[in-house]
Design an enzyme around this catalytic site. Structure first.
Site, PDB file in Angstrom:
ATOM      1  N   TYR A   1     -85.510  -8.264  15.409  1.00  0.00           N
ATOM      2  CA  TYR A   1     -86.797  -8.014  16.071  1.00  0.00           C
ATOM      3  C   TYR A   1     -87.270  -6.573  15.775  1.00  0.00           C
ATOM      4  O   TYR A   1     -88.435  -6.341  15.440  1.00  0.00           O
ATOM      5  CB  TYR A   1     -86.641  -8.254  17.573  1.00  0.00           C
TER       6      TYR A   1
ATOM      7  N   VAL B   1     -98.358  -0.854  19.128  1.00  0.00           N
ATOM      8  CA  VAL B   1     -98.375   0.512  19.650  1.00  0.00           C
ATOM      9  C   VAL B   1     -98.334   1.582  18.552  1.00  0.00           C
ATOM     10  O   VAL B   1     -98.438   2.759  18.834  1.00  0.00           O
ATOM     11  CB  VAL B   1     -97.247   0.774  20.675  1.00  0.00           C
TER      12      VAL B   1
ATOM     13  N   SER C   1     -96.161  -4.342  17.087  1.00  0.00           N
ATOM     14  CA  SER C   1     -96.355  -5.713  17.580  1.00  0.00           C
ATOM     15  C   SER C   1     -97.292  -6.566  16.733  1.00  0.00           C
ATOM     16  O   SER C   1     -97.372  -7.773  16.954  1.00  0.00           O
ATOM     17  CB  SER C   1     -96.862  -5.687  19.017  1.00  0.00           C
TER      18      SER C   1
ATOM     19  N   TYR D   1    -102.328  -7.094  24.556  1.00  0.00           N
ATOM     20  CA  TYR D   1    -101.674  -6.703  25.811  1.00  0.00           C
ATOM     21  C   TYR D   1    -102.493  -7.193  27.008  1.00  0.00           C
ATOM     22  O   TYR D   1    -103.086  -8.254  26.955  1.00  0.00           O
ATOM     23  CB  TYR D   1    -101.430  -5.178  25.846  1.00  0.00           C
TER      24      TYR D   1
ATOM     25  N   LYS E   1     -95.629  -9.474  15.266  1.00  0.00           N
ATOM     26  CA  LYS E   1     -95.371 -10.711  16.028  1.00  0.00           C
ATOM     27  C   LYS E   1     -96.196 -11.875  15.468  1.00  0.00           C
ATOM     28  O   LYS E   1     -95.789 -13.037  15.558  1.00  0.00           O
ATOM     29  CB  LYS E   1     -95.649 -10.484  17.516  1.00  0.00           C
TER      30      LYS E   1
HETATM   31  N1  GLU Z   1     -91.177  -2.115  19.332  1.00  0.00           N
HETATM   32  C1  GLU Z   1     -91.879  -2.231  20.573  1.00  0.00           C
HETATM   33  C2  GLU Z   1     -90.999  -2.781  21.658  1.00  0.00           C
HETATM   34  O1  GLU Z   1     -90.365  -3.773  21.448  1.00  0.00           O
HETATM   35  C3  GLU Z   1     -93.095  -3.097  20.399  1.00  0.00           C
HETATM   36  C4  GLU Z   1     -94.193  -2.296  20.830  1.00  0.00           C
HETATM   37  C5  GLU Z   1     -95.550  -2.932  20.634  1.00  0.00           C
HETATM   38  O2  GLU Z   1     -95.954  -3.661  21.552  1.00  0.00           O
HETATM   39  O3  GLU Z   1     -96.204  -2.684  19.621  1.00  0.00           O
HETATM   40  O4  GLU Z   1     -90.946  -2.246  22.732  1.00  0.00           O
END
Ligand code: GLU
Length: 304
Positions: free
Chosen positions: A188, A258, A63, A240, A66
């Site tokens: 994504y 994560v 993430s 988070y 992002k």
């Molecule tokens: N690839 C993970 C998902 O989309 C993202 C996890 C994260 O929050 O790092 O579930």
């Protein structure tokens, strides 16, 4: 500031937390990463760089990507990005479906999965090949031509895509996804599966410390306001459901993933990247948060 000595001390303190917590296990490729890894890199705008531990080992940035996807979307599209994604903390798990239904398919912010999926959809509408474009920018901003996608992670995310697929299909039903759903998901997952080291991440993060201008690149990537917006969202939504705790303890804009990586930004000065795969109950690297808290406590430098 004696940065090498500072990193020694942080390393010493954070080591007690390395391996505590739980390595992400929702896909096998992440579950295999040894819990005892720990790396830290700091990259200053003036060109100095200090690293310790496993700072040159690549890991799945998950993430943290992002942040870079959002930066690329703002670079191409400017403020219109905010027509389809909000800027408020969600107070819900990063992959929650519930809130999205109440709020008519408009995700709370770009750092929860639904928000990043909308950002990805924006990118697909504005770039012929967003993944290559993102990788090219990361390679140029870090000076590392080897940054790439971990295909095993990307494929595994695709195989276990049900929840992200549900989010994307739901948003498509609300008219907030315009490209083909599978294409959005594939793209994504590629971004989540970008593999970088702490050194790479710290260098890439300098675009946010430098108010939108990366020291290695001639061209400004973001406006000053856009860099401010991303930093603000990292502070309020980047870690988070523990963004309040992270702001309280660390006092810096930060984005975690994560895979155990966290990117933190000190505007005007530097970017810091930490990596240790064992996560706390919120999904943030246990030793990573500890190291960052120690950094701001020992130096007295934060955004506050
Ligand atoms: N690839 C993970 C998902 O989309 C993202 C996890 C994260 O929050 O790092 O579930």
């Amino acid at each position: 500031m004696d940065y090498p000595e500072l990193l020694e001390e942080i390393f010493h303190v954070a080591r007690a937390f390395v391996g505590k917590g739980k390595v992400a296990d929702y896909i096998p490729a992440l579950a295999r990463v040894p819990a005892e890894k720990f790396g830290i890199a700091i990259s200053l705008l003036d060109g100095r760089e200090y690293v310790m531990g496993d700072a040159d080992e690549s890991f799945s940035i998950q993430s943290v990507s992002k942040v870079f996807s959002l930066a690329l979307a703002l670079h191409h599209l400017g403020d219109q990005v905010w027509h389809r994604v909000g800027i408020e903390p969600s107070g819900n798990p990063f992959n929650s479906l519930v809130q999205l239904e109440y709020e008519n398919g408009i995700p709370r912010n770009p750092f929860i999965n639904a928000g990043a999926l909308v950002v990805t959809d924006w990118l697909l509408g504005s770039s012929a090949d967003p993944t290559t474009e993102l990788l090219d920018w990361l390679r140029a901003a870090t000076g590392n031509p080897h940054i790439g996608i971990d295909r095993e992670v990307a494929d595994s995310e695709w195989e276990h895509r049900h929840r992200n697929a549900a989010l994307t299909h739901f948003m498509a039903s609300c008219g907030n996804i315009r490209s083909n759903v599978d294409r959005v998901l594939r793209t994504y997952f590629e971004h989540c599966a970008i593999a970088m080291s702490c050194r790479d991440l710290a260098r890439a993060g300098l675009v946010l410390a430098g108010h939108g201008k990366s020291p290695r690149l001639e061209e400004r990537f973001l406006t000053r306001s856009q860099a401010k917006e991303i930093n603000a969202l990292m502070l309020t939504c980047g870690t988070y459901d523990a963004a309040g705790d992270f702001a309280f303890r660390v006092g810096l804009p930060g984005k975690s993933g994560v895979g155990g990586g966290i990117l933190a930004v000190i505007p005007n000065l530097m970017s810091i990247a930490v990596w240790s795969p064992a996560l706390d109950s919120h999904g943030n690297s246990m030793a990573g948060v500890e190291a960052l808290e120690r950094f701001t406590t020992l130096t007295g430098i934060s955004v506050f």
